[in-house]
Design a protein around this motif. Structure first.
Motif, mmCIF file in Angstrom:
data_model
loop_
_atom_site.group_PDB
_atom_site.id
_atom_site.type_symbol
_atom_site.label_atom_id
_atom_site.label_comp_id
_atom_site.label_asym_id
_atom_site.label_seq_id
_atom_site.Cartn_x
_atom_site.Cartn_y
_atom_site.Cartn_z
ATOM 1 N N ILE A 65 36.916 38.412 43.083
ATOM 2 C CA ILE A 65 37.266 38.232 44.498
ATOM 3 C C ILE A 65 36.260 38.960 45.383
ATOM 4 O O ILE A 65 35.715 38.385 46.325
ATOM 5 N N CYS A 66 36.012 40.223 45.082
ATOM 6 C CA CYS A 66 35.119 41.029 45.921
ATOM 7 C C CYS A 66 33.676 40.533 45.889
ATOM 8 O O CYS A 66 32.963 40.631 46.888
ATOM 9 N N SER A 67 33.258 39.973 44.769
ATOM 10 C CA SER A 67 31.887 39.467 44.635
ATOM 11 C C SER A 67 31.603 38.274 45.541
ATOM 12 O O SER A 67 30.446 37.906 45.744
ATOM 13 N N GLN A 68 32.626 37.684 46.106
ATOM 14 C CA GLN A 68 32.438 36.564 47.022
ATOM 15 C C GLN A 68 32.038 37.016 48.430
ATOM 16 O O GLN A 68 31.819 36.192 49.314
ATOM 17 N N PHE A 69 31.896 38.318 48.615
ATOM 18 C CA PHE A 69 31.515 38.886 49.899
ATOM 19 C C PHE A 69 30.207 39.662 49.739
ATOM 20 O O PHE A 69 29.931 40.207 48.669
ATOM 21 N N ALA A 70 29.424 39.716 50.788
ATOM 22 C CA ALA A 70 28.048 40.231 50.721
ATOM 23 C C ALA A 70 27.938 41.623 50.103
ATOM 24 O O ALA A 70 27.031 41.871 49.312
ATOM 25 N N THR A 71 28.830 42.535 50.433
ATOM 26 C CA THR A 71 28.714 43.910 49.932
ATOM 27 C C THR A 71 29.790 44.240 48.905
ATOM 28 O O THR A 71 30.131 45.406 48.713
ATOM 29 N N GLY A 72 30.314 43.208 48.223
ATOM 30 C CA GLY A 72 31.415 43.419 47.301
ATOM 31 C C GLY A 72 31.043 43.298 45.845
ATOM 32 O O GLY A 72 30.006 42.756 45.479
ATOM 33 N N GLY A 73 31.914 43.819 45.011
ATOM 34 C CA GLY A 73 31.738 43.745 43.575
ATOM 35 C C GLY A 73 32.816 44.549 42.878
ATOM 36 O O GLY A 73 33.754 45.023 43.503
ATOM 37 N N GLY A 74 32.685 44.718 41.589
ATOM 38 C CA GLY A 74 33.644 45.533 40.863
ATOM 39 C C GLY A 74 33.913 45.028 39.470
ATOM 40 O O GLY A 74 33.145 44.252 38.912
ATOM 41 N N ARG A 75 35.020 45.481 38.942
ATOM 42 C CA ARG A 75 35.445 45.132 37.584
ATOM 43 C C ARG A 75 36.645 44.191 37.663
ATOM 44 O O ARG A 75 37.138 43.886 38.735
ATOM 45 N N GLU A 76 37.121 43.763 36.532
ATOM 46 C CA GLU A 76 38.268 42.855 36.494
ATOM 47 C C GLU A 76 39.502 43.458 37.168
ATOM 48 O O GLU A 76 40.189 42.785 37.917
ATOM 49 N N ALA A 77 39.788 44.723 36.885
ATOM 50 C CA ALA A 77 41.006 45.343 37.396
ATOM 51 C C ALA A 77 40.865 45.885 38.812
ATOM 52 O O ALA A 77 41.853 45.974 39.545
ATOM 53 N N ALA A 78 39.649 46.278 39.212
ATOM 54 C CA ALA A 78 39.461 46.928 40.509
ATOM 55 C C ALA A 78 38.114 46.550 41.099
ATOM 56 O O ALA A 78 37.106 46.518 40.401
#
Length: 103
Positions: A65-78
Motif C-alpha cells: 500500500i505504502c509503495s504506491q506513494f512517492a515517499t512510501g515503502g515498508g514490509r508486509e506487516a508495517a
C-alpha cells in the motif's frame, strides 16, 4: 476492516505515532490501522507522515500500500509514507479499505 487515526500536529505525536499504532494493532488484531500526523513539506505545503499496520492476524499488504506513494515503502506487516500530500489522503484510504475489506 480499517481504522484511521489522525494525531495532532505536535512533536509528541511524531515521536509516539509508531508506538500508538502498534498499541491499536495489538488491541484489534483483525483490523488494519493507519495513523496520520500532519506536518508541512519542504515547500511549506501541508502533508502527512503516515504509518500503516496490517492486521496482526494477517500480516500482509502494508508495504505494498505504502509503495504506491512517492515517499512510501515498508514490509508486509508495517509500512509508512514520509510525506504524503493532503490531496492523496482519500486515495490512501480507498486503497487500504479495498485491500482489507475482505478480512
Amino acid at each position: 476492516m480499517l481504522k484511521v487515526v489522525l494525531l495532532p500536529d505536535s512533536a509528541a505525536a511524531r515521536r509516539m505515532s509508531g508506538t500508538w499504532i502498534n498499541r491499536l494493532a495489538n488491541q484489534s488484531p483483525n483490523q488494519a490501522h493507519i495513523s496520520l500526523v500532519p506536518r508541512s513539506d519542504a515547500s511549506g505545503e501541508p502533508c502527512y507522515t503516515v504509518s500503516v499496520r496490517a492486521p496482526l492476524n494477517n500480516k500482509q499488504g502494508a508495504g505494498e500500500i505504502c509503495s504506491q506513494f512517492a515517499t512510501g515503502g515498508g514490509r508486509e506487516a508495517a509500512g509508512g509514507i514520509n510525506g504524503m500530500p493532503e490531496s492523496e489522503l482519500e486515495r490512501l484510504i480507498e486503497i487500504a479499505t479495498t485491500r482489507y475489506s475482505s478480512q
